[in-house]
Design a protein around this motif. Structure first.
Motif, PDB file in Angstrom:
ATOM      1  N   VAL A   1       0.861  -1.183   0.000  1.00 59.23           N
ATOM      2  CA  VAL A   1       0.000   0.000   0.000  1.00 59.23           C
ATOM      3  C   VAL A   1       0.900   1.235   0.000  1.00 59.23           C
ATOM      4  O   VAL A   1       1.769   1.372   0.876  1.00 59.23           O
ATOM      5  CB  VAL A   1      -0.932   0.012   1.226  1.00 59.23           C
ATOM      6  CG1 VAL A   1      -1.791   1.274   1.223  1.00 59.23           C
ATOM      7  CG2 VAL A   1      -1.804  -1.245   1.238  1.00 59.23           C
TER       8      VAL A   1
ATOM      9  N   GLY B   1       1.449   5.531  -0.132  1.00 61.03           N
ATOM     10  CA  GLY B   1       0.851   6.814   0.201  1.00 61.03           C
ATOM     11  C   GLY B   1       0.433   6.893   1.654  1.00 61.03           C
ATOM     12  O   GLY B   1      -0.268   6.009   2.153  1.00 61.03           O
ATOM     13  N   LYS B   2       0.861   7.963   2.321  1.00 58.89           N
ATOM     14  CA  LYS B   2       0.590   8.126   3.747  1.00 58.89           C
ATOM     15  C   LYS B   2      -0.907   8.115   4.049  1.00 58.89           C
ATOM     16  O   LYS B   2      -1.377   7.430   4.967  1.00 58.89           O
ATOM     17  CB  LYS B   2       1.224   9.424   4.227  1.00 58.89           C
ATOM     18  CG  LYS B   2       1.063   9.681   5.713  1.00 58.89           C
ATOM     19  CD  LYS B   2       1.771  10.967   6.123  1.00 58.89           C
ATOM     20  CE  LYS B   2       1.591  11.250   7.604  1.00 58.89           C
ATOM     21  NZ  LYS B   2       2.293  12.498   8.017  1.00 58.89           N
ATOM     22  N   GLU B   3      -1.685   8.875   3.279  1.00 58.42           N
ATOM     23  CA  GLU B   3      -3.121   8.956   3.525  1.00 58.42           C
ATOM     24  C   GLU B   3      -3.808   7.622   3.273  1.00 58.42           C
ATOM     25  O   GLU B   3      -4.733   7.226   4.001  1.00 58.42           O
ATOM     26  CB  GLU B   3      -3.739  10.051   2.647  1.00 58.42           C
ATOM     27  CG  GLU B   3      -3.359  11.461   3.055  1.00 58.42           C
ATOM     28  CD  GLU B   3      -4.114  12.502   2.254  1.00 58.42           C
ATOM     29  OE1 GLU B   3      -5.051  12.114   1.517  1.00 58.42           O
ATOM     30  OE2 GLU B   3      -3.764  13.687   2.359  1.00 58.42           O
ATOM     31  N   ASN B   4      -3.369   6.934   2.241  1.00 59.63           N
ATOM     32  CA  ASN B   4      -3.958   5.638   1.903  1.00 59.63           C
ATOM     33  C   ASN B   4      -3.699   4.621   3.011  1.00 59.63           C
ATOM     34  O   ASN B   4      -4.593   3.883   3.431  1.00 59.63           O
ATOM     35  CB  ASN B   4      -3.370   5.139   0.583  1.00 59.63           C
ATOM     36  CG  ASN B   4      -4.273   4.125  -0.095  1.00 59.63           C
ATOM     37  OD1 ASN B   4      -5.451   4.033   0.206  1.00 59.63           O
ATOM     38  ND2 ASN B   4      -3.705   3.369  -1.026  1.00 59.63           N
ATOM     39  N   VAL B   5      -2.461   4.592   3.496  1.00 62.03           N
ATOM     40  CA  VAL B   5      -2.109   3.690   4.587  1.00 62.03           C
ATOM     41  C   VAL B   5      -2.925   4.022   5.835  1.00 62.03           C
ATOM     42  O   VAL B   5      -3.478   3.136   6.496  1.00 62.03           O
ATOM     43  CB  VAL B   5      -0.595   3.773   4.897  1.00 62.03           C
ATOM     44  CG1 VAL B   5      -0.271   3.019   6.183  1.00 62.03           C
ATOM     45  CG2 VAL B   5       0.221   3.214   3.738  1.00 62.03           C
TER      46      VAL B   5
ATOM     47  N   ASN C   1      -5.828   5.514   6.035  1.00 59.29           N
ATOM     48  CA  ASN C   1      -7.235   5.179   5.821  1.00 59.29           C
ATOM     49  C   ASN C   1      -7.490   3.685   6.016  1.00 59.29           C
ATOM     50  O   ASN C   1      -8.450   3.282   6.686  1.00 59.29           O
ATOM     51  CB  ASN C   1      -7.666   5.616   4.418  1.00 59.29           C
ATOM     52  CG  ASN C   1      -9.060   5.110   4.063  1.00 59.29           C
ATOM     53  OD1 ASN C   1      -9.202   4.046   3.445  1.00 59.29           O
ATOM     54  ND2 ASN C   1     -10.076   5.867   4.444  1.00 59.29           N
ATOM     55  N   ILE C   2      -6.612   2.870   5.433  1.00 62.44           N
ATOM     56  CA  ILE C   2      -6.795   1.422   5.517  1.00 62.44           C
ATOM     57  C   ILE C   2      -6.632   0.927   6.957  1.00 62.44           C
ATOM     58  O   ILE C   2      -7.467   0.165   7.473  1.00 62.44           O
ATOM     59  CB  ILE C   2      -5.800   0.705   4.578  1.00 62.44           C
ATOM     60  CG1 ILE C   2      -6.186   0.961   3.124  1.00 62.44           C
ATOM     61  CG2 ILE C   2      -5.768  -0.799   4.864  1.00 62.44           C
ATOM     62  CD1 ILE C   2      -5.162   0.465   2.124  1.00 62.44           C
TER      63      ILE C   2
ATOM     64  N   HIS D   1     -15.879  -1.040   2.457  1.00 63.81           N
ATOM     65  CA  HIS D   1     -14.449  -0.771   2.298  1.00 63.81           C
ATOM     66  C   HIS D   1     -13.783  -1.967   1.608  1.00 63.81           C
ATOM     67  O   HIS D   1     -13.975  -3.120   2.019  1.00 63.81           O
ATOM     68  CB  HIS D   1     -13.802  -0.533   3.670  1.00 63.81           C
ATOM     69  CG  HIS D   1     -12.449   0.115   3.594  1.00 63.81           C
ATOM     70  ND1 HIS D   1     -11.324  -0.564   3.151  1.00 63.81           N
ATOM     71  CD2 HIS D   1     -12.037   1.374   3.896  1.00 63.81           C
ATOM     72  CE1 HIS D   1     -10.286   0.248   3.193  1.00 63.81           C
ATOM     73  NE2 HIS D   1     -10.680   1.426   3.644  1.00 63.81           N
TER      74      HIS D   1
ATOM     75  N   TYR E   1     -10.884  -3.211   1.685  1.00 58.19           N
ATOM     76  CA  TYR E   1     -10.001  -4.011   2.519  1.00 58.19           C
ATOM     77  C   TYR E   1     -10.743  -4.742   3.645  1.00 58.19           C
ATOM     78  O   TYR E   1     -10.127  -5.425   4.446  1.00 58.19           O
ATOM     79  CB  TYR E   1      -8.881  -3.146   3.106  1.00 58.19           C
ATOM     80  CG  TYR E   1      -7.677  -3.040   2.204  1.00 58.19           C
ATOM     81  CD1 TYR E   1      -6.535  -3.793   2.428  1.00 58.19           C
ATOM     82  CD2 TYR E   1      -7.708  -2.202   1.097  1.00 58.19           C
ATOM     83  CE1 TYR E   1      -5.440  -3.711   1.587  1.00 58.19           C
ATOM     84  CE2 TYR E   1      -6.615  -2.108   0.248  1.00 58.19           C
ATOM     85  CZ  TYR E   1      -5.483  -2.861   0.494  1.00 58.19           C
ATOM     86  OH  TYR E   1      -4.396  -2.791  -0.339  1.00 58.19           O
TER      87      TYR E   1
END
Length: 334
Positions: free
Chosen positions: A9, A11-15, A17-18, A59, A61
């Motif tokens: 994964v 990207g800071k924001e993506n990580v 969020n997940i 979501h 994930y």
């Protein structure tokens, strides 16, 4: 972020969020399960009530591809309250086979199978019209057909019908299940039924692992876990030692009330033993996995036995000790 499965994964924001969504989903299931536990709901009722909010359920994930929400609820319940659901009828339940046999005197196997087929056909019709199975109907068909099989049908026709419905229900259940683990288990059970496999036992693989990978200590710790207590004389305690010349380690087994206690490198001063066996660990390992037959060892074998008198009595006693170990799963001719 590199997860256990799937792609990394980025990207800071993506990580963030997940991980946040995953954490919130776990907390939600735990808290809501606990809430209903405190309200004295039974496990099946809690499973029916706990559903993730849409913000989490959709979501990507959090798709129930590996485990499932239902299984997680039951795991939380069992972890805190154990297997008993507070229903007195479930405190000392009949076995599945006992229940099926008893019910077959009230509801004939033919009636069970008729109802199972009706529910299976209802689900298939819904699949044709909507593209979706009816899971409750499929589950009922599966339970009824399994119950019919557990009741041991007396006619070949009933046995064949029960088996066919059981297999079809398993495969339909698999096709309607998102969880890969659940789907694969349904399909495995269907395949086992078709091939007449009562239970898959990868004995050769287990045997090789047991023989080649496990440490000496791990190997010796298996005896209490594989002890055949149902063949033990609870009025006859036993005590025996294994001394391995290649490692210098000593293992003491004490059997009392058909419970095996293991001590590693115990204090032997003033202790009594029914048998003391001295040999290389590799020899005992070969005996346990069946590469060497203990009764075929001659006096020249690199094994010293003390305790029962003559060498033959000692060998017979060691053979008795060995026979009390359940070696199914890794022994060719146990």
């Amino acid at each position: 972020m590199v997860p256990s499965h799937t792609l990394p994964v980025l990207g800071k924001e993506n990580v963030f969020n997940i991980l946040t969504s995953y954490r919130d989903a776990v907390k939600y299931v735990y808290d809501q399960t606990f809430r209903y536990m405190n309200l004295f709901y039974e496990p099946d009722e809690i499973v029916d009530k706990v559903r993730l909010p849409q913000s989490l359920a959709k979501h990507p994930y959090l798709l129930e591809f590996y485990g499932s929400l239902d299984w997680s609820v039951r795991s939380v319940y069992n972890g805190h309250l154990g297997w008993f659901d507070a229903d007195p009828a479930n405190l000392n339940p009949l076995t599945k086979k006992q229940r099926a046999k008893t019910l077959s005197f009230i509801i004939t196997i033919a009636t069970m199978l008729e109802e199972a087929r009706k529910n299976l056909d209802l689900s298939k019709e819904n699949l044709r019209s909507t593209g979706f199975h009816l899971n409750n109907e499929l589950q009922w068909a599966l339970e009824l057909s399994k119950m019919a099989l557990d009741a041991n049908p007396s006619t070949a026709n009933e046995l064949e019908n029960a088996t066919l419905i059981y297999r079809e229900a398993l495969r339909a259940r698999a096709s309607s299940t998102l969880s890969a683990v659940g789907r694969n288990y349904y399909l495995t059970c269907a395949t086992e039924s078709e091939r007449g496999i009562a239970r898959i036992s990868p004995s050769k693989i287990q045997r090789n692992i047991f023989r080649e990978i496990r440490s000496e200590v791990g190997f010796m710790m298996e005896y209490p876990l594989r002890f055949k207590a149902d063949f033990c004389d609870d009025k006859q305690p036993m005590s025996f030692l294994f001394t391995f010349t290649d490692s210098g380690n000593v293992y003491k087994y004490t059997i009392r009330n058909c419970v095996v206690d293991l001590e590693i490198n115990p204090n032997q001063q003033g202790s009594y033993f029914d048998l003391k066996a001295t040999m290389k660990f590799a020899l005992w390992r070969d005996i346990v996995v069946g590469d060497t037959y203990i009764l075929s060892l001659d006096d020249k074998a690199e094994m010293k036995l003390e305790g029962q008198g003559s060498r033959w009595k000692n060998v017979l006693y060691l053979h008795k000790i060995l026979q009390l170990m359940d070696r199914s799963g890794f022994l060719n001719n146990a």
